[in-house]
Design an enzyme around this catalytic site. Structure first.
Site, short mmCIF file in Angstrom:
data_model
loop_
_atom_site.label_atom_id
_atom_site.label_comp_id
_atom_site.label_asym_id
_atom_site.label_seq_id
_atom_site.Cartn_x
_atom_site.Cartn_y
_atom_site.Cartn_z
N THR A 1 10.52 -2.07 6.78
CA THR A 1 10.90 -2.70 5.51
C THR A 1 10.10 -2.21 4.31
OG1 THR A 1 9.40 -4.57 5.93
CG2 THR A 1 11.70 -4.81 6.64
N HIS B 1 2.47 1.12 13.21
CA HIS B 1 2.49 -0.08 12.38
C HIS B 1 3.00 -1.26 13.21
CE1 HIS B 1 3.45 -2.87 9.13
NE2 HIS B 1 2.69 -2.13 8.34
N HIS C 1 4.43 -9.46 10.09
CA HIS C 1 5.03 -8.20 10.52
C HIS C 1 5.80 -8.34 11.83
CE1 HIS C 1 1.31 -7.21 8.23
NE2 HIS C 1 2.15 -6.45 7.59
N CYS D 1 8.32 -12.26 8.59
CA CYS D 1 9.10 -12.14 7.35
C CYS D 1 10.59 -12.13 7.70
CB CYS D 1 8.72 -10.84 6.64
SG CYS D 1 9.82 -10.40 5.28
N SER E 1 1.04 -8.07 -0.51
CA SER E 1 0.15 -9.08 0.09
C SER E 1 -1.13 -9.25 -0.72
CB SER E 1 -0.17 -8.71 1.55
OG SER E 1 -0.68 -7.39 1.64
N GLU F 1 4.80 -3.80 12.53
CA GLU F 1 6.22 -4.10 12.32
C GLU F 1 7.10 -3.19 13.15
OE1 GLU F 1 9.61 -3.50 8.92
OE2 GLU F 1 7.62 -4.06 8.21
N HIS G 1 -1.52 -7.95 5.73
CA HIS G 1 -2.45 -6.82 5.63
C HIS G 1 -3.22 -6.86 4.32
CE1 HIS G 1 -0.52 -4.08 8.92
NE2 HIS G 1 -1.40 -4.94 9.39
N SER H 1 -2.58 -1.81 4.13
CA SER H 1 -1.23 -2.23 3.75
C SER H 1 -0.34 -1.01 3.51
CB SER H 1 -1.28 -3.09 2.49
OG SER H 1 -0.01 -3.22 1.89
#
Length: 283
Positions: free
Chosen positions: A160, A122, A72, A94, A259, A124, A40, A216
């Protein structure tokens, strides 16, 4: 002008691994697509695009290509779909996000009601939720907890990049929602460290720059933490910086999302140096 730079800055280890894998696959295949933005940060995505690493649009379908799962993560059904079209899939998720996916699936398989504390939309969180067969509950706001029923067994995991303090507040409110509650602290240690550095910066500086993508999650949380205490600006591009924010005796804080590349920090320092002589401190 005194400048206080929160350390570490630049990419986190997970972002470094994702970008490294993408560049490696590009060198081997000559053409590679990422399933959604790899990370992001628009500046990083633009640089990767120039190298030949392309972002596959939401409605784009390709066959027989090299595809990379973004940092993500992705819902398993999406990965299976692209595999079925003869694409080679390379997983740049990740490692910490992958751990949350595994935990969510484990809890689901052992009859726990999975609660994910994170942002509903999101990528993730959407990916993690898929490992509960989309039967988990996402808690983004405290008001979401009021709708949670009582369950004999609850398993809690976190996006996370969640704020540790906010996550704990939500956990405390969930504690009366189940008989057996298992809590897994899946917040990235590097994210926690940067959040703590943001708090430290807020006690030192009189203006702060948070460097990173506006999309982000972890960068936005750094901005929120600092903005509660001092005038704070979330900067994605150098052009957004206004020299009128600073004076010769300003104490300026700089912190980056996970990032954000190192060279952006260097660009910002060069701009500040063009305004006033700098005295740089690492925090």
């Amino acid at each position: 002008m005194k400048v206080y730079i929160a350390t570490p800055y630049g990419f986190c280890s997970g972002v470094k691994k994702s970008i490294s894998l993408a560049e490696k696959i590009l060198s081997l295949k000559g053409e590679v697509y990422t399933l959604g933005a790899l990370v992001h940060n628009p500046k990083v995505i633009e640089e990767l695009s120039k190298k030949g690493i392309k972002v596959l649009g939401k409605d784009e379908i390709v066959e027989g290509k090299a595809l990379i799962v973004r940092a993500h993560g992705l819902p398993q059904r999406d990965i299976d779909f692209y595999k079925s079209l003869g694409n080679e899939i390379y997983d740049a998720t990740c490692p910490l996000v992958k751990k949350v996916q595994v935990l969510a699936e484990y809890l689901k398989n052992n009859k726990y009601k999975v609660i994910i504390i994170g942002e509903k939309n999101h990528p993730e969180v959407i990916g993690i939720l898929s490992y509960t067969d989309n039967q988990g509950i996402v808690i983004e706001y405290e008001s979401d907890i009021e709708k949670v029923e009582y369950y004999p067994k609850i398993g809690i995991v976190f996006q996370t990049t969640q704020s540790f303090d906010n996550a704990i507040q939500k956990v405390n409110l969930i504690m009366n929602k189940g008989k057996e509650i298992r809590i897994f602290n899946t917040i990235c240690p590097e994210t926690i460290e940067r959040q703590e550095k943001a708090k430290k910066l807020s006690k030192i500086v009189d203006v702060a720059l948070v460097l990173g993508g506006k999309n982000s999650a972890n960068t936005r949380r750094l901005y929120i933490t600092l903005s509660l205490k001092v005038p704070t600006y979330h900067i994605e591009n150098l052009e957004e910086i206004d020299k009128n924010w600073f004076k010769e005796d300003s104490k300026v804080g700089i912190i980056t999302g996970t990032s954000t590349p190192n060279n952006f920090v260097e660009e910002v320092l060069a701009l500040l140096k063009s305004l006033y002589p700098l005295e740089i401190h690492l925090v």
